[in-house]
Motif scaffolding. Structure first.
Motif, short mmCIF file in Angstrom:
data_model
loop_
_atom_site.label_atom_id
_atom_site.label_comp_id
_atom_site.label_asym_id
_atom_site.label_seq_id
_atom_site.Cartn_x
_atom_site.Cartn_y
_atom_site.Cartn_z
N PRO A 76 62.94 61.71 22.49
CA PRO A 76 62.60 60.54 21.68
C PRO A 76 62.81 60.80 20.18
O PRO A 76 62.37 61.82 19.66
CB PRO A 76 61.12 60.31 21.99
CG PRO A 76 60.95 60.88 23.37
CD PRO A 76 61.86 62.06 23.42
N GLY A 77 63.53 59.89 19.53
CA GLY A 77 63.74 59.96 18.10
C GLY A 77 64.64 61.10 17.62
O GLY A 77 64.74 61.33 16.43
N SER A 78 65.29 61.78 18.51
CA SER A 78 66.11 62.93 18.13
C SER A 78 67.59 62.59 18.18
O SER A 78 67.98 61.43 18.32
CB SER A 78 65.78 64.13 19.03
OG SER A 78 66.35 65.32 18.51
N ARG A 79 68.42 63.62 18.07
CA ARG A 79 69.86 63.43 18.07
C ARG A 79 70.54 64.65 18.68
O ARG A 79 69.96 65.73 18.74
CB ARG A 79 70.38 63.20 16.65
CG ARG A 79 70.17 64.41 15.75
CD ARG A 79 70.54 64.11 14.31
NE ARG A 79 70.42 65.29 13.48
CZ ARG A 79 69.29 65.75 12.96
NH1 ARG A 79 68.16 65.12 13.17
NH2 ARG A 79 69.29 66.84 12.21
N LYS A 97 68.17 53.98 24.66
CA LYS A 97 68.93 53.17 23.70
C LYS A 97 69.10 53.99 22.43
O LYS A 97 68.26 54.82 22.08
CB LYS A 97 68.22 51.85 23.40
CG LYS A 97 66.86 52.01 22.75
CD LYS A 97 66.19 50.69 22.50
CE LYS A 97 64.81 50.93 21.87
NZ LYS A 97 64.14 49.68 21.57
N GLY A 98 70.22 53.77 21.79
CA GLY A 98 70.50 54.52 20.57
C GLY A 98 71.84 54.13 20.00
O GLY A 98 72.30 53.01 20.17
N ARG A 133 61.63 56.06 19.94
CA ARG A 133 60.71 57.13 19.54
C ARG A 133 59.69 57.48 20.63
O ARG A 133 58.86 58.35 20.44
CB ARG A 133 59.98 56.74 18.26
CG ARG A 133 60.94 56.52 17.11
CD ARG A 133 60.33 56.93 15.80
NE ARG A 133 61.31 56.94 14.74
CZ ARG A 133 62.01 58.02 14.38
NH1 ARG A 133 61.86 59.15 15.01
NH2 ARG A 133 62.87 57.95 13.38
N GLU A 134 59.82 56.81 21.81
CA GLU A 134 58.86 57.07 22.88
C GLU A 134 59.49 57.64 24.15
O GLU A 134 58.82 58.33 24.90
CB GLU A 134 58.11 55.78 23.23
CG GLU A 134 57.25 55.27 22.09
CD GLU A 134 56.52 53.99 22.43
OE1 GLU A 134 56.40 53.66 23.63
OE2 GLU A 134 56.09 53.30 21.49
#
Length: 169
Positions: A76-79, A97-98, A133-134
């Motif tokens: 979550p929230g990373s790359r 999603k991203g 982010r989750e």
């Protein structure tokens, strides 16, 4: 007068060598892995992030070696890491999603989408970002095993431009 290489080549019937290779491949395929079970694959932490390899040039017990298939999980929230490579990769978005940065241009995606990374002579620069982010994002990438044909650089260079933050966790 022939040189050492010429003399060595002259001792082999290359046509019959093709049949020897064929028979060897047929025997191998009888016992090779035909179903690669994701539940049996370890998750690898590397400079690109978290990956689970289904087909890879160094995995030699599978029935085919002409493809590279990998599942990448982005927390979550990373790359992912950012890489430069030849391209020519298709990615199925299994979960999440991203967006993907392709040569600096942002392309949004969500579960069920397919990302087509173009094949370019001088290569492409790519990074995937999980906008959620989750929940994690899961991407399944597939490409021809060009490494077996033209080497790891695949004609354009193969470089890690940035490590995934998850490679340090």
């Amino acid at each position: 007068m022939g040189n050492e290489r010429t003399d060595k080549l002259a001792k082999v019937n290359h046509w019959e060598e093709l049949f020897r290779i064929r028979d060897q491949q047929r025997a191998f395929r009888k016992t090779a892995v035909k179903v690669v079970r994701g539940s049996e694959l370890p998750q690898e932490k590397n400079r690109q992030g978290l990956m689970r390899w289904y087909l890879h040039p160094s995995i030699t017990d599978t029935v085919i070696h002409s493809l590279i298939i990998v599942e990448q999980e982005i927390p979550p929230g990373s790359r992912s890491g950012r890489i430069k490579f030849q391209g020519g990769q298709v990615i199925y978005v299994k979960e999440g999603k991203g967006h993907t940065l392709l040569d600096g241009v942002r392309h949004a995606w969500q579960a069920g989408d397919v990302i087509n990374l173009p094949l370019k002579r001088d290569g492409i620069i790519v990074q995937h970002v999980n906008d959620d982010r989750e929940r994690p994002a899961k991407l399944i990438a597939c490409e021809p095993n060009w490494i077996g044909c033209v080497g790891v650089d695949r004609g354009s260079g193969f470089e890690q431009r940035e490590d995934s933050p998850d490679s340090r966790r």
